[in-house]
Design a protein around this motif. Structure first.
Motif, PDB file in Angstrom:
ATOM      1  N   ILE A 197      68.458 -12.731 -60.717  1.00  0.00           N
ATOM      2  CA  ILE A 197      69.384 -11.786 -60.086  1.00  0.00           C
ATOM      3  C   ILE A 197      69.705 -10.627 -61.050  1.00  0.00           C
ATOM      4  CG2 ILE A 197      70.367 -13.410 -58.427  1.00  0.00           C
ATOM      5  CD1 ILE A 197      72.732 -13.812 -60.354  1.00  0.00           C
ATOM      6  N   ASN A 198      68.772 -10.393 -61.980  1.00  0.00           N
ATOM      7  CA  ASN A 198      68.843  -9.267 -62.917  1.00  0.00           C
ATOM      8  C   ASN A 198      70.105  -9.281 -63.784  1.00  0.00           C
ATOM      9  OD1 ASN A 198      66.338  -8.119 -62.119  1.00  0.00           O
ATOM     10  ND2 ASN A 198      67.351  -7.399 -60.266  1.00  0.00           N
ATOM     11  N   LEU A 199      70.493 -10.455 -64.243  1.00  0.00           N
ATOM     12  CA  LEU A 199      71.615 -10.607 -65.147  1.00  0.00           C
ATOM     13  C   LEU A 199      71.164 -11.392 -66.365  1.00  0.00           C
ATOM     14  CD1 LEU A 199      74.506 -11.595 -62.692  1.00  0.00           C
ATOM     15  CD2 LEU A 199      74.161  -9.387 -63.805  1.00  0.00           C
ATOM     16  N   ASN A 200      71.929 -11.291 -67.432  1.00  0.00           N
ATOM     17  CA  ASN A 200      71.719 -12.147 -68.593  1.00  0.00           C
ATOM     18  C   ASN A 200      73.063 -12.684 -69.034  1.00  0.00           C
ATOM     19  OD1 ASN A 200      72.930 -10.224 -70.387  1.00  0.00           O
ATOM     20  ND2 ASN A 200      71.016  -9.074 -70.354  1.00  0.00           N
ATOM     21  N   ARG A 201      73.063 -13.508 -70.060  1.00  0.00           N
ATOM     22  CA  ARG A 201      74.289 -14.160 -70.520  1.00  0.00           C
ATOM     23  C   ARG A 201      75.397 -13.166 -70.881  1.00  0.00           C
ATOM     24  NH1 ARG A 201      74.209 -19.545 -72.828  1.00  0.00           N
ATOM     25  NH2 ARG A 201      72.370 -20.599 -72.080  1.00  0.00           N
ATOM     26  N   SER A 244      76.202 -26.545 -81.703  1.00  0.00           N
ATOM     27  CA  SER A 244      76.060 -25.095 -81.809  1.00  0.00           C
ATOM     28  C   SER A 244      77.359 -24.350 -81.521  1.00  0.00           C
ATOM     29  CB  SER A 244      74.982 -24.598 -80.843  1.00  0.00           C
ATOM     30  OG  SER A 244      75.421 -24.742 -79.494  1.00  0.00           O
ATOM     31  N   GLY A 245      78.292 -24.999 -80.802  1.00  0.00           N
ATOM     32  CA  GLY A 245      79.515 -24.320 -80.396  1.00  0.00           C
ATOM     33  C   GLY A 245      79.310 -23.367 -79.243  1.00  0.00           C
ATOM     34  N   ARG A 246      78.153 -23.468 -78.573  1.00  0.00           N
ATOM     35  CA  ARG A 246      77.807 -22.570 -77.460  1.00  0.00           C
ATOM     36  C   ARG A 246      77.597 -23.380 -76.184  1.00  0.00           C
ATOM     37  NH1 ARG A 246      72.751 -19.809 -78.111  1.00  0.00           N
ATOM     38  NH2 ARG A 246      73.554 -18.449 -76.489  1.00  0.00           N
ATOM     39  N   PRO A 247      78.032 -22.844 -75.045  1.00  0.00           N
ATOM     40  CA  PRO A 247      77.799 -23.532 -73.781  1.00  0.00           C
ATOM     41  C   PRO A 247      76.365 -23.332 -73.289  1.00  0.00           C
ATOM     42  CG  PRO A 247      78.940 -21.481 -73.365  1.00  0.00           C
ATOM     43  CD  PRO A 247      78.810 -21.622 -74.868  1.00  0.00           C
ATOM     44  N   PHE A 248      75.895 -24.310 -72.528  1.00  0.00           N
ATOM     45  CA  PHE A 248      74.592 -24.219 -71.864  1.00  0.00           C
ATOM     46  C   PHE A 248      73.451 -23.890 -72.825  1.00  0.00           C
ATOM     47  CE2 PHE A 248      77.294 -23.856 -68.168  1.00  0.00           C
ATOM     48  CZ  PHE A 248      76.579 -24.515 -67.183  1.00  0.00           C
ATOM     49  N   VAL A 249      73.219 -24.776 -73.780  1.00  0.00           N
ATOM     50  CA  VAL A 249      72.044 -24.648 -74.625  1.00  0.00           C
ATOM     51  C   VAL A 249      71.097 -25.786 -74.249  1.00  0.00           C
ATOM     52  CG1 VAL A 249      73.198 -23.435 -76.495  1.00  0.00           C
ATOM     53  CG2 VAL A 249      73.135 -25.900 -76.537  1.00  0.00           C
ATOM     54  N   GLY A 250      69.913 -25.766 -74.748  1.00  0.00           N
ATOM     55  CA  GLY A 250      68.938 -26.786 -74.358  1.00  0.00           C
ATOM     56  C   GLY A 250      68.352 -26.476 -72.998  1.00  0.00           C
ATOM     57  N   ARG A 251      67.893 -27.508 -72.324  1.00  0.00           N
ATOM     58  CA  ARG A 251      67.207 -27.321 -71.032  1.00  0.00           C
ATOM     59  C   ARG A 251      68.124 -26.694 -69.984  1.00  0.00           C
ATOM     60  NH1 ARG A 251      63.667 -25.286 -68.369  1.00  0.00           N
ATOM     61  NH2 ARG A 251      63.129 -26.246 -66.412  1.00  0.00           N
ATOM     62  N   ALA A 252      69.383 -27.110 -69.937  1.00  0.00           N
ATOM     63  CA  ALA A 252      70.318 -26.521 -68.971  1.00  0.00           C
ATOM     64  C   ALA A 252      70.471 -25.015 -69.209  1.00  0.00           C
ATOM     65  CB  ALA A 252      71.673 -27.207 -69.046  1.00  0.00           C
ATOM     66  N   GLY A 253      70.493 -24.622 -70.463  1.00  0.00           N
ATOM     67  CA  GLY A 253      70.589 -23.205 -70.800  1.00  0.00           C
ATOM     68  C   GLY A 253      69.349 -22.433 -70.377  1.00  0.00           C
ATOM     69  N   GLU A 254      68.188 -23.060 -70.532  1.00  0.00           N
ATOM     70  CA  GLU A 254      66.947 -22.411 -70.096  1.00  0.00           C
ATOM     71  C   GLU A 254      66.962 -22.171 -68.595  1.00  0.00           C
ATOM     72  OE1 GLU A 254      63.710 -24.845 -71.438  1.00  0.00           O
ATOM     73  OE2 GLU A 254      64.295 -24.646 -73.548  1.00  0.00           O
ATOM     74  N   VAL A 255      67.398 -23.187 -67.857  1.00  0.00           N
ATOM     75  CA  VAL A 255      67.478 -23.052 -66.394  1.00  0.00           C
ATOM     76  C   VAL A 255      68.489 -21.967 -66.021  1.00  0.00           C
ATOM     77  CG1 VAL A 255      68.154 -24.231 -64.254  1.00  0.00           C
ATOM     78  CG2 VAL A 255      66.736 -25.418 -65.946  1.00  0.00           C
ATOM     79  N   LEU A 256      69.635 -21.967 -66.662  1.00  0.00           N
ATOM     80  CA  LEU A 256      70.640 -20.940 -66.385  1.00  0.00           C
ATOM     81  C   LEU A 256      70.078 -19.551 -66.673  1.00  0.00           C
ATOM     82  CD1 LEU A 256      73.481 -20.022 -65.635  1.00  0.00           C
ATOM     83  CD2 LEU A 256      74.123 -20.400 -68.022  1.00  0.00           C
ATOM     84  N   ASP A 257      69.417 -19.379 -67.799  1.00  0.00           N
ATOM     85  CA  ASP A 257      68.834 -18.080 -68.137  1.00  0.00           C
ATOM     86  C   ASP A 257      67.817 -17.635 -67.085  1.00  0.00           C
ATOM     87  OD1 ASP A 257      70.390 -17.993 -70.414  1.00  0.00           O
ATOM     88  OD2 ASP A 257      68.761 -18.621 -71.754  1.00  0.00           O
ATOM     89  N   GLU A 258      67.002 -18.571 -66.600  1.00  0.00           N
ATOM     90  CA  GLU A 258      66.021 -18.255 -65.554  1.00  0.00           C
ATOM     91  C   GLU A 258      66.725 -17.825 -64.268  1.00  0.00           C
ATOM     92  OE1 GLU A 258      63.340 -21.558 -64.995  1.00  0.00           O
ATOM     93  OE2 GLU A 258      62.944 -21.675 -67.147  1.00  0.00           O
ATOM     94  N   LEU A 259      67.757 -18.560 -63.886  1.00  0.00           N
ATOM     95  CA  LEU A 259      68.501 -18.224 -62.669  1.00  0.00           C
ATOM     96  C   LEU A 259      69.168 -16.856 -62.793  1.00  0.00           C
ATOM     97  CD1 LEU A 259      70.120 -21.679 -61.884  1.00  0.00           C
ATOM     98  CD2 LEU A 259      68.266 -20.565 -60.611  1.00  0.00           C
ATOM     99  N   LEU A 260      69.762 -16.591 -63.926  1.00  0.00           N
ATOM    100  CA  LEU A 260      70.396 -15.289 -64.133  1.00  0.00           C
ATOM    101  C   LEU A 260      69.373 -14.155 -64.066  1.00  0.00           C
ATOM    102  CD1 LEU A 260      72.924 -16.114 -66.995  1.00  0.00           C
ATOM    103  CD2 LEU A 260      73.481 -15.508 -64.628  1.00  0.00           C
ATOM    104  N   SER A 261      68.214 -14.375 -64.664  1.00  0.00           N
ATOM    105  CA  SER A 261      67.192 -13.316 -64.656  1.00  0.00           C
ATOM    106  C   SER A 261      66.698 -13.030 -63.242  1.00  0.00           C
ATOM    107  CB  SER A 261      66.030 -13.661 -65.586  1.00  0.00           C
ATOM    108  OG  SER A 261      65.224 -14.673 -65.050  1.00  0.00           O
TER     109      SER A 261
END
Length: 89
Positions: A78-82, A59-76
């Motif tokens: 603390i009220n942040l997104n990518r 994809s040329g994108r960092p943190f996709v797949g399951r790791a990306g899902e976890v990162l998105d959850e963690l960011l949310s």
């Protein structure tokens, strides 16, 4: 002086064209993209992951797949997104 976003775009293009790299032909044969990063280059928050996996390279994108899902959850949590942080490998 160039802004950070423009500089990152220049770096990304240089990496795509870097045919002297030992990984260049492997990347081309497998349709992999260099994984530079994404998000806000002016942010105070930088998230760096380990080397990109196959999903990231395709994809040329960092943190996709399951790791990306976890990162998105963690960011949310603390009220942040990518778009609020800069993510790279």
């Amino acid at each position: 002086m160039k802004n950070k976003e423009y500089q990152l775009l220049e770096i990304a293009q240089e990496l795509r064209d870097l045919d002297e790299s030992p990984l260049y032909f492997y990347r081309i044969e497998n349709n992999y993209e260099p994984v530079i990063g994404e998000g806000d280059p002016e942010t105070d928050i930088l998230i760096i992951g380990e080397a990109p996996g196959e999903k990231e390279a395709l994809s040329g994108r960092p943190f996709v797949g399951r790791a990306g899902e976890v990162l998105d959850e963690l960011l949310s949590e603390i009220n942040l997104n990518r778009e609020d942080v800069y993510i790279t490998n």
